[in-house]
Design a protein around this motif. Structure first.
Motif, mmCIF file in Angstrom:
data_model
loop_
_atom_site.group_PDB
_atom_site.id
_atom_site.type_symbol
_atom_site.label_atom_id
_atom_site.label_comp_id
_atom_site.label_asym_id
_atom_site.label_seq_id
_atom_site.Cartn_x
_atom_site.Cartn_y
_atom_site.Cartn_z
ATOM 1 N N ARG A 102 0.798 -1.215 0.000
ATOM 2 C CA ARG A 102 0.000 0.000 0.000
ATOM 3 C C ARG A 102 0.832 1.266 0.000
ATOM 4 O O ARG A 102 0.409 2.301 -0.475
ATOM 5 N N GLY A 140 -11.851 7.874 10.121
ATOM 6 C CA GLY A 140 -10.711 7.252 9.465
ATOM 7 C C GLY A 140 -11.152 6.128 8.546
ATOM 8 O O GLY A 140 -10.751 6.063 7.377
ATOM 9 N N ALA A 181 -1.263 9.005 7.573
ATOM 10 C CA ALA A 181 -2.712 9.183 7.579
ATOM 11 C C ALA A 181 -3.393 8.022 6.868
ATOM 12 O O ALA A 181 -4.396 7.475 7.335
ATOM 13 N N LYS A 182 -2.808 7.624 5.752
ATOM 14 C CA LYS A 182 -3.396 6.516 5.013
ATOM 15 C C LYS A 182 -3.347 5.237 5.841
ATOM 16 O O LYS A 182 -4.334 4.506 5.938
ATOM 17 N N ALA A 195 -8.100 1.931 11.050
ATOM 18 C CA ALA A 195 -9.462 2.168 11.544
ATOM 19 C C ALA A 195 -10.435 1.235 10.849
ATOM 20 O O ALA A 195 -11.355 0.682 11.467
ATOM 21 N N THR A 196 -10.228 1.034 9.538
ATOM 22 C CA THR A 196 -11.109 0.148 8.796
ATOM 23 C C THR A 196 -11.005 -1.280 9.304
ATOM 24 O O THR A 196 -12.023 -1.949 9.562
ATOM 25 N N ILE A 197 -9.743 -1.729 9.462
ATOM 26 C CA ILE A 197 -9.538 -3.074 9.984
ATOM 27 C C ILE A 197 -10.175 -3.201 11.366
ATOM 28 O O ILE A 197 -10.824 -4.189 11.691
ATOM 29 N N GLY A 198 -10.003 -2.136 12.171
ATOM 30 C CA GLY A 198 -10.556 -2.159 13.522
ATOM 31 C C GLY A 198 -12.051 -2.368 13.527
ATOM 32 O O GLY A 198 -12.591 -3.137 14.334
ATOM 33 N N SER A 225 -5.947 5.365 8.591
ATOM 34 C CA SER A 225 -7.315 5.151 8.132
ATOM 35 C C SER A 225 -7.525 3.678 7.794
ATOM 36 O O SER A 225 -8.596 3.118 8.041
ATOM 37 N N PHE A 226 -6.457 3.030 7.290
ATOM 38 C CA PHE A 226 -6.556 1.600 7.023
ATOM 39 C C PHE A 226 -6.756 0.835 8.326
ATOM 40 O O PHE A 226 -7.607 -0.050 8.431
ATOM 41 N N MET A 253 -11.862 6.982 14.757
ATOM 42 C CA MET A 253 -11.851 5.678 14.113
ATOM 43 C C MET A 253 -12.879 5.625 12.979
ATOM 44 O O MET A 253 -12.579 5.154 11.875
ATOM 45 N N PHE A 290 -10.825 5.929 4.481
ATOM 46 C CA PHE A 290 -10.133 4.853 3.774
ATOM 47 C C PHE A 290 -11.060 4.186 2.762
ATOM 48 O O PHE A 290 -10.698 3.968 1.605
#
Lengths: 358, 502
Positions: free
Chosen positions: A13, B285, A71-72, A78-81, A75-76, B282, B289
């Motif tokens: 990425r 974010g 930042a990227k 956060a998505t996984i979280g 944000s990734f 979160m 994404f």
């Protein structure tokens, strides 16, 4: 996900955008810190703060030095979280529910012989009465919320003049905001007494009040989601019909409703999900009897719903008893998730169809 | 003349409809007498008049006395609708009159429904939409006016726990019949045909919307009326700007003149703050994404499905999860921190969903214009996309906060402690840094706390008695907090939308 995979993700990425090896190293360090703090947190170690501080430090440094990449990456994460939380919920519910399911086997969901729920002595956990209670209250609630909700959505989206819509729409949203415990309090203090007095009910609380209150509570969900679906019907389809000289109502009946049918049913499904999961109103209003009403269709009787079972017994439960409550949670979770995925599938199909037609 | 009769019928029906509700809720007594007639007899007379009027109008249109645009057939749709009414009527009448069981009455209802559906579907429209309603109204009118069903009437079905008395049954039937009569009258008023059907349908849908607003207003007014005395107990305004409302500023203590809910308010505030701090970075974010960075494909679809599933997960399931996952890790006891995290998890999917919507609705031209200046993607997101999406995000977050502020079930499992605490948790004052793990300590965060919805629940489980007034006060404050969030959220949405359309 393992560390190597994470490394690869980071490389894939971020390697393309910046060939800087230091970014990769920093990302790997941050990911490692976060992973370690997740593991220490999972095993309940008091040292969780250390790797987490390391993670925060990496992030702070990254934001200072390589802002775009950090930042990227954040944000990734956060998505996984977000996905991880769902996975954790599923995992912990299942693990906690296992002992009870092992004890009872399939009987937990099928046994209808008395007693169905005994927490002392020879333990017996059958969820059948609660599942029945949830089913009855949900059906009652949807008999109210379904038709009234769709009619309300039609009113807001198609019929109301602008000025009226500006009032009705926020009002319906506000209705969604009234906390369920307030509904429950009103049901408990006012409706229960009213029903006992006027209908000579032998016990306080009955399925019909829960159904009524929950129906009122899931009404706003149905209205707003159905309204979105109805509003998404392309104007061109409606004007085509109106140009043939039909009345507005004929257009609504033969164009708008059929075209938005799947979206509207998705709304009703979401409403069903809300009704199934509604906890406090049922807990406060019902009399908590873990047996089937006799006869089955006696909606004025007292039984239990899955949600009220958990909320009313978690405090006194331990061991297998607690595990049985988790099993009730699993039933709730599975049915609501199935409904949610089903309604999403329907919605997606509708969007697809409308795009094909317009 | 024709439409005046029809409007009269609609008006009568709406009056009986409203009176039905007031009678159901004991606002008008069944003993009210007007001109020597009891309330129920008055209902009867009204239905006799309305029924006769409807039938007369239908026949007058059918024989051509008045020119209407009635269709040749009533149609299956209306037929099925009447079939449902027929099922209810047939089933109830057979059980009440002949005492047959559930299966028998359901069968009887089905037979009636079938006959009614087919019969009405093939009738001319002006007869099919008026005659059945008119007949029902006449029968009900005769029953009430002639005193067959009076205040003392009772039906005690053997298989149900309930006993039905006239003061409940009569208003309910009256409300249902009034709706039918109003619908039929509205069709007559527009002279049948497609216009008539539109009129009838719009009347029903409009009444429904009116009903929802009425329920909302009644609920709020009711809680305000019940809770205000408690809220203002011992309150002093003035002199000058000094205001003291002990209910909002005191805990529950022995030997105190006025008890209050200050600890619960502070608990709710901290829960909300904690949840927001966790969920907003979160959620935004993840939304950034998913919308800006990720390629739309399998991964985004899975996350989207997961987010929606999280959104519809029942609050009690979140509670169970917190009980199994968080509580053992925070010293095996209920704590404010666990509550914050669980509520944060609940808020998260909503933030993701609304932020995604908001970010998606930022026009691509903005992004292109920014990219044309030669800045990288992150700078575009930071200085163009996020500011443009902020109004939508803020609105969604405020509405979501309103929702979690009233959540009870998860708090019950992971945060609740003593139901009526004397003191509020002091979070800011209890940070301690230590040399041994876990290095940072905050006693207050790891302690159980009260919260507004939990306090209300505690009032209920404590048994209602003298506490009930306390409960209404709590309910009012909770309602004000939640509705306050909603009002701000909706107002900000309207404000931003107006600004956008300028």
């Amino acid at each position: 996900m393992s560390t190597t995979e994470l490394h690869q993700q980071v490389r894939e990425r971020f390697g393309v955008e910046t060939i800087d090896d230091r970014v990769v190293a920093l990302g790997a360090a941050g990911a490692l810190c976060l992973l370690v703090s997740a593991i220490t947190f999972l095993i309940g170690s008091p040292f969780t703060a250390l790797p987490f501080a390391g993670f925060l430090f990496t992030v702070a440094y990254g934001l200072y030095e390589y802002q775009a990449a950090t930042a990227k990456a954040l944000s990734f994460l956060a998505t996984i979280g977000t996905g991880t939380i769902l996975a954790l919920i599923t995992f912990y519910l299942l693990v906690e529910a296992l002992p009870a399911i092992r004890l009872m086997g399939a009987e937990m969901f099928t046994s209808t012989s008395e007693p169905m729920w005994r927490t002392r002595g020879e333990e017996m956990y059958s969820l059948v009465p609660m599942m029945w209670g949830t089913l009855v209250t949900t059906v009652l609630a949807m008999l109210i919320a379904g038709p009234l909700g769709v009619a309300g959505a039609l009113f807001i989206s198609e019929i109301a003049p602008d000025a009226v819509r500006e009032v009705v729409k926020p009002a319906v949203e506000t209705l969604a905001g009234i906390p369920s415990i307030v509904y429950g309090f009103i049901g408990f203090t006012i409706l229960n007494d009213y029903m006992m007095e006027s209908l000579e009910l032998p016990t306080s609380g009955s399925l019909v009040i829960v159904g009524l209150v929950v129906g009122l509570m899931s009404l706003p969900t149905v209205v707003s989601v159905a309204e979105d679906a109805i509003a998404s019907v392309p104007e061109s389809m409606k004007s085509g019909s109106l140009a043939l000289g039909t009345t507005d109502w004929q257009t609504i009946k033969s164009i708008t409703i059929p075209a938005s049918f799947s979206g509207v049913s998705a709304a009703v499904l979401l409403g069903v999900g809300r009704a199934i999961g509604e906890t406090m109103a049922a807990t406060v209003i019902l009399g908590h009897a873990q047996r089937l009403p006799d006869p089955l269709y006696d909606v004025f009787g007292n039984t239990e719903t899955l949600t009220s079972l958990i909320a009313s017994q978690y405090g006194v439960a331990s061991g297998t008893h607690m595990s049985a409550l988790f099993a009730a949670g699993v039933v709730l979770f599975v049915s609501v998730t199935v409904l949610s995925i089903g309604s999403q599938y329907i919605e997606r199909r509708m969007k697809h169809q409308l795009q094909g037609e317009s | 003349m024709f439409d005046r009769v029809a409007l009269g019928i609609v008006g009568t029906a709406i009056v009986t409809f409203l009176l039905g509700w007031t009678t159901l809720f004991d606002r008008t007594s069944p003993d009210t007498a007007v001109a020597g007639l009891s309330l129920f007899a008055l209902f009867g007379v009204a239905f006799l008049l309305a029924g006769a009027g409807l039938i007369a109008a239908g026949i007058a249109s059918n024989v051509g006395l008045f020119k209407t645009t009635a269709d040749q057939y009533t149609g299956l749709g209306t037929g099925v609708a009447f079939g449902v009414v027929g099922f209810a009527t047939g089933g109830l009448v057979t059980t009440i009159l002949f005492g047959v069981g559930a299966t028998g009455s359901a069968l009887a209802g089905l037979v009636v429904a079938l006959i009614v559906t087919l019969g009405i579907a093939v009738l001319p429209e002006d007869i099919g939409t008026t005659l059945p309603v008119g007949l029902l109204a006449l029968v009900w009118g005769v029953l009430l006016a002639a005193g067959f069903v009076d205040v003392g009437w009772v039906w005690d079905p053997p298989s149900l726990a309930a006993t039905f008395h006239a003061p409940i049954v009569v208003p309910l039937v009256t409300i249902a019949l009034s709706l039918l009569v109003a619908w039929s009258g509205a069709i007559v008023a527009e002279g049948f045909g497609s216009q008539g059907r539109q009129n009838g349908a719009y009347l029903m849908i409009g009444l429904n919307a009116f009903g929802m607003i009425a329920v909302l207003l009644l609920l709020i007014l009711f809680v305000v009326r019940k809770g205000l005395p408690t809220l203002l107990e011992g309150a002093q305004f003035g002199p000058g700007l000094s205001i003291s409302v002990p209910f909002l500023t005191k805990g529950v203590m022995l030997g105190q003149q006025y008890n209050g809910i200050f600890p619960a308010i502070v608990g709710t505030v901290w829960l909300v703050v904690g949840a927001v701090v966790l969920a907003i970075p979160m959620g935004i974010g993840a939304a950034v994404f998913l919308t800006e960075y990720a390629e739309q494909g399998r991964f985004t679809a899975v996350i989207e499905t997961a987010t929606n599933a999280l959104w519809s997960t029942p609050s009690i399931v979140y509670g169970l999860f917190g009980y199994a996952f968080l509580v053992p890790r925070f010293g095996n006891r209920n704590s404010l921190l666990a509550g914050m995290m669980v509520l944060g998890f609940m808020l998260l999917p909503l933030v993701v969903i609304t932020s995604r919507e908001a970010i998606k609705s930022v026009p691509d031209e903005y992004r292109d214009a920014s990219a044309a200046l030669g800045v990288n993607q992150w700078q575009t997101i930071r200085s163009v996309v996020l500011p443009a999406a902020m109004p939508g995000v803020v609105t969604g977050v405020i509405l979501g906060v309103g929702r979690i502020a009233g959540e009870t079930a998860p708090i019950l499992l992971v945060t609740s402690g003593a139901p009526f605490p004397a003191r509020a948790p002091s979070i800011l004052g209890s940070f301690r840094f230590t040399a041994t793990p876990p290095f940072v300590q905050n006693e207050a965060l790891l302690q159980a706390s009260s919260a507004l919805p939990y306090q209300l629940y505690a009032v209920i489980t404590a048994g209602v008695g003298q506490e009930e007034a306390f409960g209404w006060g709590t309910a009012l404050v909770l309602l004000l907090v939640v509705l306050g969030f909603y009002a701000i959220g909706i107002a900000s949405r309207i404000y931003f939308r107006r600004k956008l359309h300028q």
